[in-house]
Design a protein around this motif. Sequence first.
Motif, PDB file in Angstrom:
ATOM      1  N   ASP A  55       0.845  -1.003  -0.079  1.00 38.31           N
ATOM      2  CA  ASP A  55       0.078  -0.030   0.510  1.00 38.31           C
ATOM      3  C   ASP A  55       0.617   0.801   0.201  1.00 38.31           C
ATOM      4  O   ASP A  55       0.944   2.375   1.268  1.00 38.31           O
ATOM      5  N   LEU A  57      -0.022   4.946   1.023  1.00 44.73           N
ATOM      6  CA  LEU A  57      -0.188   4.927   2.795  1.00 44.73           C
ATOM      7  C   LEU A  57       1.150   4.571   3.557  1.00 44.73           C
ATOM      8  O   LEU A  57       1.835   5.460   4.483  1.00 44.73           O
ATOM      9  N   ARG A  83      -0.440   7.973   4.865  1.00 45.71           N
ATOM     10  CA  ARG A  83      -1.426   8.584   5.405  1.00 45.71           C
ATOM     11  C   ARG A  83      -2.103   7.886   6.640  1.00 45.71           C
ATOM     12  O   ARG A  83      -1.224   6.782   6.086  1.00 45.71           O
ATOM     13  N   THR A  84      -3.202   8.112   6.766  1.00 51.85           N
ATOM     14  CA  THR A  84      -3.785   6.772   8.285  1.00 51.85           C
ATOM     15  C   THR A  84      -4.385   5.889   7.378  1.00 51.85           C
ATOM     16  O   THR A  84      -4.577   5.945   6.247  1.00 51.85           O
ATOM     17  N   GLY A  85      -4.098   4.978   8.319  1.00 53.84           N
ATOM     18  CA  GLY A  85      -4.862   3.927   7.165  1.00 53.84           C
ATOM     19  C   GLY A  85      -4.237   2.116   7.521  1.00 53.84           C
ATOM     20  O   GLY A  85      -3.712   2.238   8.364  1.00 53.84           O
ATOM     21  N   ALA A  88      -2.199  -1.067   6.338  1.00 55.44           N
ATOM     22  CA  ALA A  88      -0.770  -1.175   4.771  1.00 55.44           C
ATOM     23  C   ALA A  88      -0.531  -2.343   5.290  1.00 55.44           C
ATOM     24  O   ALA A  88      -0.213  -2.790   6.182  1.00 55.44           O
TER      25      ALA A  88
END
Length: 85
Positions: A28, A31, A60-62, A64
Amino acid sequence: GDRASFGAVVTNTTATGGTAQVTIRSLDPTLLELTGDSTQRLTVGAGGSADVRFPATALRTGRARVQVSVTLGEHTDALESVVPV
């Protein structure tokens, strides 16, 4: 973004030592960005272990996905892990 390092311990359960090639991939990349060399080589003795670390930066946040694979001679192994970013 925040910075972190991902580590792995490579364990050689064979009767001979050799050079292990360890590769990391961010599945990802929007991210989590890997900021150093994505492949490292290290010597692992017979029945021995060695540590390896890879630097990364959060974009970014999330959640991964990170994949690590290793090859030592004819032997291979891999793992995939989900990490909160």
